[in-house]
Design an enzyme around this catalytic site. Sequence first.
Site, short mmCIF file in Angstrom:
data_model
loop_
_atom_site.label_atom_id
_atom_site.label_comp_id
_atom_site.label_asym_id
_atom_site.label_seq_id
_atom_site.Cartn_x
_atom_site.Cartn_y
_atom_site.Cartn_z
CB SER A 94 -0.96 -0.03 1.19
OG SER A 94 -1.89 1.02 1.11
CG ASP A 230 -3.02 3.70 -1.75
OD1 ASP A 230 -3.68 3.56 -2.80
OD2 ASP A 230 -3.13 2.92 -0.79
CG ASP A 232 -2.97 -0.98 -2.66
OD1 ASP A 232 -2.88 0.13 -2.09
OD2 ASP A 232 -3.72 -1.88 -2.26
CG ASP A 234 -6.35 0.29 -0.97
OD1 ASP A 234 -5.51 1.21 -0.92
OD2 ASP A 234 -6.38 -0.64 -0.12
#
Length: 459
Positions: A94, A230, A232, A234
């Site tokens: 993340s 961010d 990734d 999400d």
Amino acid sequence: MSPKFGTSGLRGLVTELTDELVANYVHAFLSTVRPETLYVGRDLRPSSPRIAKVICETAQVAGVDVVDCGTLGTPALALSSMTAKAPAIMVTGSHIPADRNGLKFYLPEGEISKEDEAAINTAYVSRGRYTGQAEGTLCEQDAETPYIDRYIGAFGAGALAGMKIGIYRHSSVARDTMEAILKGLGAGIVPLAHSDTFIPVDTEAVDPETRDELRSWCRENGLDAIASTDGDADRPMLTDETGKVIPGDILGVLTARLLGAKSVVTPVSSNDMVRRLPEFDEVILTRIGSPFVIAGMVQATHPEVVGFEANGGFLLGFEAQLSGPLAPLPTRDCMLPILAPLVAAKQVGKSLAELVADLPPCFTAADRVQEIDRDKAKVFLDGLITDKTTRTAFFAPFGTIATTDLTDGLRVDFDSGDVLHLRPSGNAPEFRIYAQAKSDDKATTLIKSAYQRVAYEVL
């Protein structure tokens, strides 16, 4: 410290995420799910291809067919795996630095719960093994295009016509996805700050240097907004036309309102504004982390339920009707809370800044103390929670304490209406600080002062 589950997924240092450890966790997951097929995706961290390769090989040897979706955002992977009614593993850390990475596990129905995490950990400890009928196959699949089509179909091809939007590309795995969606909705695009080196962008605590750049980019390019995510994808990041970052929980409110949600589920760290809007019949507050938000959504009274976190990650629990239908996606997503506020602003002929200004005046700010001493942080927070004298002394510079909330960490409401919320991160050596006040300047002042006092205690 060995890798462990935090608020969302298993995380740890890359040096600790050995091939053996990753393979053992894959077996633990497979032994609890017992699937025929596994979807796999990854972000742009240097360590992610190696970890993804271990996952694919381990699953194949275990007799599971593997669908390798390559580099893509977590919600795009989840959309494809859930559509196929198959589990998935996303390789991502993340927003945390590149020396760390992690695994996010998805069931065919979506994100795993805390109970599922416990089952995976139990299987890991017992070295659970899964063996199918024969060695699994490996194929590649484009899981990005269905995700792009989802939003163009729902909002309509001309939804953002005439808007000029910057894309802060950095090392977001969804940087091309964002451009494709926004172009497909008719917006003009200005690519900004592409990086081939991984940059750990935390959309919930954007650093001052980046905030300055965002303002400069808007001014120099005449932008209506800047969008980003961010690592990734999400969690969203969206600025107004001045380059000011709109907090994630404000994006959540604007998105829930456009969708016509009746029940809203959000962590206790989110802006209290959501409880002041008459459009929402029910607001459920939870601990921080998407598994808790999902559990709250299951308990909601109304079928028109959504969830969002203070970081902006948005979960859609019902089929919304926009220009076209938008199917449920009960996993943390970045694109919906980017698109919905932009579309809402265009529909009423206002800028994003004007749209936000129309909301009840309730302002938040967030920051994090990094590379903390976890033991010191635990002693510090435990002392504030259990000892009233210690708590009163620490918070004395901020005002008189009215109430406290221990739903997740320690939230303190003051007589003035100001709020401070302290909690250690569940998956990184960080201590999170949230502030809320009746003005933007006051929220910023609270955060700066609280940061200094917390850093002294936990570093």
